[in-house]
Design a protein around this motif. Structure first.
Motif, PDB file in Angstrom:
ATOM      1  N   CYS A   1      65.335  45.976 -32.965  1.00 39.22           N
ATOM      2  CA  CYS A   1      66.031  45.008 -33.817  1.00 39.22           C
ATOM      3  C   CYS A   1      66.438  43.788 -33.005  1.00 39.22           C
ATOM      4  O   CYS A   1      66.230  42.642 -33.419  1.00 39.22           O
ATOM      5  N   MET A   2      67.007  44.030 -31.814  1.00 37.44           N
ATOM      6  CA  MET A   2      67.437  42.921 -30.977  1.00 37.44           C
ATOM      7  C   MET A   2      66.245  42.151 -30.405  1.00 37.44           C
ATOM      8  O   MET A   2      66.214  40.916 -30.448  1.00 37.44           O
ATOM      9  N   THR A   3      65.245  42.864 -29.875  1.00 39.94           N
ATOM     10  CA  THR A   3      64.125  42.162 -29.235  1.00 39.94           C
ATOM     11  C   THR A   3      63.298  41.382 -30.250  1.00 39.94           C
ATOM     12  O   THR A   3      62.782  40.304 -29.929  1.00 39.94           O
TER      13      THR A   3
ATOM     14  N   LEU B   1      74.698  37.164 -31.280  1.00 41.71           N
ATOM     15  CA  LEU B   1      75.880  37.858 -30.760  1.00 41.71           C
ATOM     16  C   LEU B   1      75.987  39.275 -31.323  1.00 41.71           C
ATOM     17  O   LEU B   1      76.247  40.230 -30.592  1.00 41.71           O
ATOM     18  N   THR B   2      75.800  39.415 -32.635  1.00 35.94           N
ATOM     19  CA  THR B   2      75.973  40.729 -33.257  1.00 35.94           C
ATOM     20  C   THR B   2      74.881  41.708 -32.838  1.00 35.94           C
ATOM     21  O   THR B   2      75.163  42.878 -32.549  1.00 35.94           O
ATOM     22  N   CYS B   3      73.646  41.249 -32.773  1.00 37.40           N
ATOM     23  CA  CYS B   3      72.552  42.153 -32.394  1.00 37.40           C
ATOM     24  C   CYS B   3      72.641  42.537 -30.917  1.00 37.40           C
ATOM     25  O   CYS B   3      72.356  43.685 -30.549  1.00 37.40           O
ATOM     26  N   GLY B   4      73.042  41.604 -30.070  1.00 33.67           N
ATOM     27  CA  GLY B   4      73.248  41.936 -28.670  1.00 33.67           C
ATOM     28  C   GLY B   4      74.374  42.940 -28.496  1.00 33.67           C
ATOM     29  O   GLY B   4      74.258  43.898 -27.724  1.00 33.67           O
ATOM     30  N   ALA B   5      75.463  42.738 -29.224  1.00 36.57           N
ATOM     31  CA  ALA B   5      76.596  43.663 -29.144  1.00 36.57           C
ATOM     32  C   ALA B   5      76.210  45.050 -29.631  1.00 36.57           C
ATOM     33  O   ALA B   5      76.563  46.072 -29.024  1.00 36.57           O
ATOM     34  N   ALA B   6      75.475  45.122 -30.734  1.00 32.72           N
ATOM     35  CA  ALA B   6      75.059  46.410 -31.285  1.00 32.72           C
ATOM     36  C   ALA B   6      74.157  47.158 -30.316  1.00 32.72           C
ATOM     37  O   ALA B   6      74.294  48.372 -30.131  1.00 32.72           O
ATOM     38  N   ALA B   7      73.224  46.445 -29.694  1.00 31.30           N
ATOM     39  CA  ALA B   7      72.335  47.089 -28.724  1.00 31.30           C
ATOM     40  C   ALA B   7      73.125  47.650 -27.556  1.00 31.30           C
ATOM     41  O   ALA B   7      72.836  48.746 -27.061  1.00 31.30           O
TER      42      ALA B   7
ATOM     43  N   PRO C   1      63.222  51.368 -24.077  1.00 28.82           N
ATOM     44  CA  PRO C   1      63.249  49.905 -24.007  1.00 28.82           C
ATOM     45  C   PRO C   1      61.881  49.277 -23.799  1.00 28.82           C
ATOM     46  O   PRO C   1      61.619  48.181 -24.298  1.00 28.82           O
ATOM     47  N   SER C   2      60.997  49.967 -23.064  1.00 27.10           N
ATOM     48  CA  SER C   2      59.654  49.422 -22.873  1.00 27.10           C
ATOM     49  C   SER C   2      58.895  49.353 -24.197  1.00 27.10           C
ATOM     50  O   SER C   2      58.240  48.347 -24.508  1.00 27.10           O
ATOM     51  N   VAL C   3      58.996  50.419 -24.983  1.00 30.48           N
ATOM     52  CA  VAL C   3      58.312  50.441 -26.279  1.00 30.48           C
ATOM     53  C   VAL C   3      58.913  49.416 -27.227  1.00 30.48           C
ATOM     54  O   VAL C   3      58.188  48.659 -27.899  1.00 30.48           O
ATOM     55  N   SER C   4      60.237  49.361 -27.287  1.00 26.30           N
ATOM     56  CA  SER C   4      60.882  48.444 -28.234  1.00 26.30           C
ATOM     57  C   SER C   4      60.698  46.988 -27.834  1.00 26.30           C
ATOM     58  O   SER C   4      60.633  46.104 -28.700  1.00 26.30           O
ATOM     59  N   SER C   5      60.606  46.712 -26.534  1.00 26.01           N
ATOM     60  CA  SER C   5      60.363  45.334 -26.089  1.00 26.01           C
ATOM     61  C   SER C   5      58.974  44.852 -26.492  1.00 26.01           C
ATOM     62  O   SER C   5      58.744  43.645 -26.613  1.00 26.01           O
ATOM     63  N   PHE C   6      58.064  45.774 -26.705  1.00 25.42           N
ATOM     64  CA  PHE C   6      56.738  45.431 -27.221  1.00 25.42           C
ATOM     65  C   PHE C   6      56.706  45.453 -28.744  1.00 25.42           C
ATOM     66  O   PHE C   6      56.187  44.539 -29.391  1.00 25.42           O
TER      67      PHE C   6
ATOM     68  N   LEU D   1      64.582  40.536 -42.200  1.00 33.63           N
ATOM     69  CA  LEU D   1      64.891  41.658 -43.092  1.00 33.63           C
ATOM     70  C   LEU D   1      64.406  42.971 -42.492  1.00 33.63           C
ATOM     71  O   LEU D   1      65.120  43.982 -42.526  1.00 33.63           O
ATOM     72  N   LEU D   2      63.200  42.968 -41.945  1.00 37.80           N
ATOM     73  CA  LEU D   2      62.707  44.191 -41.325  1.00 37.80           C
ATOM     74  C   LEU D   2      63.583  44.597 -40.143  1.00 37.80           C
ATOM     75  O   LEU D   2      63.918  45.779 -39.984  1.00 37.80           O
ATOM     76  N   MET D   3      63.976  43.631 -39.328  1.00 33.02           N
ATOM     77  CA  MET D   3      64.839  43.946 -38.193  1.00 33.02           C
ATOM     78  C   MET D   3      66.171  44.531 -38.665  1.00 33.02           C
ATOM     79  O   MET D   3      66.733  45.431 -38.033  1.00 33.02           O
TER      80      MET D   3
END
Length: 397
Positions: free
Chosen positions: A18-20, A99-105, A137-142, A162-164
Motif C-alpha cells: 500500500c505504501m510503496t 504521512l498516513t501510509c508511512g505511519a501505518a507501515a 518488503p522485497s516482494v511488496s517493493s516490487f 483505491l486498490l492501495m
C-alpha cells in the motif's frame, strides 16, 4: 508455526505494498500536475518522516497490545489516508496520504516483527524466521509499484489509490487466524522508563551503529547510482536496470538466507557483508561501463540483502523480550531518519568532492566499522523463554 509465518508475511506484503504503490504513484501524479523536483522531494520525505517520529510510540504500543490491535490501527490509518487521494487527488491531500501510509507501515512492521521474534524458539529459529520475513518488503517493493503503475495506465490515478486502500483490510482478513502470543505487557514499575535506556548496553549501541551504517550504504547506492550514471551519459533504462539488478539480488539472497542462517552465526554474516560492501564501494567509481556497474550492483545487493535478517535476530537476542517493541522502534527510527537526512548530505558532499569520493569515504567507514560486527555477542543455542507455538499438530502446524 510455518502457516502462521506465511500469513504474517502476506499481511506484511499487503500493508507495505500500500505504501510503496502510493509512494510511486503520488510523485508521478505531482509531476504530471506541474510540480517541480523540490515538491516531489518533500512528498517522498513525508513517507519516511512520519515513521521517524512514530517508531518508538509504535514499539511501545505493540508491547502493550500485541499483534492484532496495532494491525487494526495501521489499517484504520492507511485505508482512509489512501481514500482521501481517491476523493480529492490534489498535492496537499497527497502529502496527508504520504504521512498516513508511512505511519501505518511503521506501526504494522514493528508489530509483525515483534510477533515473529516471539514465535522463534532459540537463536537458530530467530535467524531463519527473520530471513523469511525479509522477503516481504522485497516482494511488496516490487508488487506495489507494479500494480499501481498498471492501474494508472489502464484506469487512472484514482483507481490505483483505491486498490492501495483495499490492501490493508486484506491484510487483516488474511492474518485473522494467527493467535496472539504471551509476552506483551510491561511490568508496572517500568512504565516510565525511557527507551533511550537501551543505548546504555554496549552491544545494543554497536548493533544500532552497524544498522545505521548498512542502511546508509543502501541510501548511497540508491541515490548516487543515477548521478554517476548521468555523468557517464547512461540512458534512464540502463540506470533503472542497474538499480533493478540490485533489488533482484537483494531478494535472491534472502531466499537463501534461511539455509545460511542455519549454518552461520550473525556476526560472521554481518562482518563479511560489511567487508564486501567496503570493497565494492571502492570499485564502483572505477567501473567504466554499464555491464561492470551492473555486476557490482548485483554483488552489492547480495551483501546488503543478507544483513537485515541477522540484525533482527541479534536485536531480539540482546534485548529483554518485554522491550523488543522499543528496540524495533529505535531501529526503525534510525533507518528512516537516515533515509531523510543522508541523501541531502550525500548530495551536498558529492557536489564538493565528487561522487566517487562519497563512495570511497562511505566504503572506508563501513570497512573500519566491520570490527564492531565481529564483536557482537555469540548467542546461546538454548530455547527462548517465551512460549512458542506447537511445532507439530494444531491449526498452524
Amino acid at each position: 508455526m510455518f502457516v502462521s509465518l506465511l500469513r504474517l508475511i502476506g499481511a506484511q506484503v499487503c500493508v507495505h505494498a500500500c505504501m510503496t504503490g502510493i509512494r510511486m504513484a503520488a510523485p508521478l501524479m505531482a509531476l504530471r500536475e506541474g510540480y517541480g523536483a523540490v515538491a516531489v522531494g518533500v512528498l517522498l520525505a513525508l513517507f519516511a518522516l512520519s515513521q521517524v517520529f512514530l517508531a518508538l510510540p509504535a514499539g511501545r504500543y505493540a508491547e502493550r497490545h500485541g499483534l492484532h490491535r496495532p494491525m487494526r490501527l495501521a489499517a484504520a490509518v492507511a485505508t482512509p489516508g489512501a481514500l482521501l487521494a481517491v476523493v480529492w487527488p490534489v498535492f496537499g491531500v497527497l502529502c496527508v496520504t504520504a504521512l498516513t501510509c508511512g505511519a501505518a507501515a511503521c506501526v504494522a512492521m514493528i508489530a509483525l516483527q515483534r510477533h515473529v521474534g516471539l514465535m522463534a524458539n532459540g537463536p537458530s529459529e530467530l535467524r531463519q524466521v527473520f530471513s523469511w520475513m525479509a522477503l516481504g518488503p522485497s516482494v511488496s517493493s516490487f508488487l506495489g509499484p507494479l500494480l499501481a503503475g498498471m492501474l494508472i495506465d489502464a484506469s487512472g490515478f484514482r483507481a490505483a489509490y483505491l486498490l492501495m486502500a483495499l490492501l490493508p483490510p486484506l491484510a487483516l482478513w488474511w492474518m485473522r487466524p494467527v493467535a496472539e502470543l504471551p509476552g506483551h505487557g510491561q511490568p508496572a514499575g517500568d512504565r516510565r522508563r525511557s527507551s533511550w535506556d537501551l543505548l546504555r548496553g554496549k552491544s545494543f549501541r554497536d548493533l544500532m551503529l552497524l544498522n545505521w551504517m548498512m542502511a546508509s550504504c543502501w541510501d548511497v547506492h540508491t541515490f548516487l547510482v543515477p548521478v554517476i550514471g548521468h555523468e557517464r551519459s547512461l540512458s534512464a533504462t540502463v540506470i533503472g536496470t542497474i538499480l533493478g539488478a540490485f533489488a533482484l539480488a537483494a531478494t535472491a539472497i534472502r531466499l537463501l538466507m534461511p539455509w545460511v542462517a542455519a549454518r552461520l552465526r550473525e556476526a560472521t554474516v554481518i562482518g563479511a557483508a560489511m567487508l564486501a560492501t567496503a570493497i565494492l564501494f571502492g570499485l564502483y567509481p572505477l567501473a567504466s561501463g554499464p555491464w561492470l556497474m551492473g555486476l557490482l550492483s548485483v554483488l552489492l545487493g547480495f551483501a546488503l540483502g543478507s544483513v537485515q535478517p541477522m540484525i533482527m535476530s541479534t536485536l531480539h537476542q540482546i534485548t529483554p523480550r518485554e522491550r523488543h517493541g522499543e528496540a524495533l522502534g529505535m531501529r526503525s527510527m534510525a533507518i528512516n531518519g537516515s533515509s531523510v537526512v543522508m541523501p541531502l548530505l550525500f548530495g551536498s558532499v558529492g557536489a564538493v568532492v565528487g561522487v566517487g569520493a562519497v563512495f570511497w569515504c562511505v566504503g572506508a567507514v563501513v570497512g573500519l566499522g566491520s570490527r564492531l560486527a565481529w564483536r557482537l555477542p555469540h548467542a546461546t543455542t538454548e530455547p527462548s523463554p517465551v512460549t512458542a507455538p506447537p511445532q507439530n499438530g494444531g491449526g498452524d502446524a
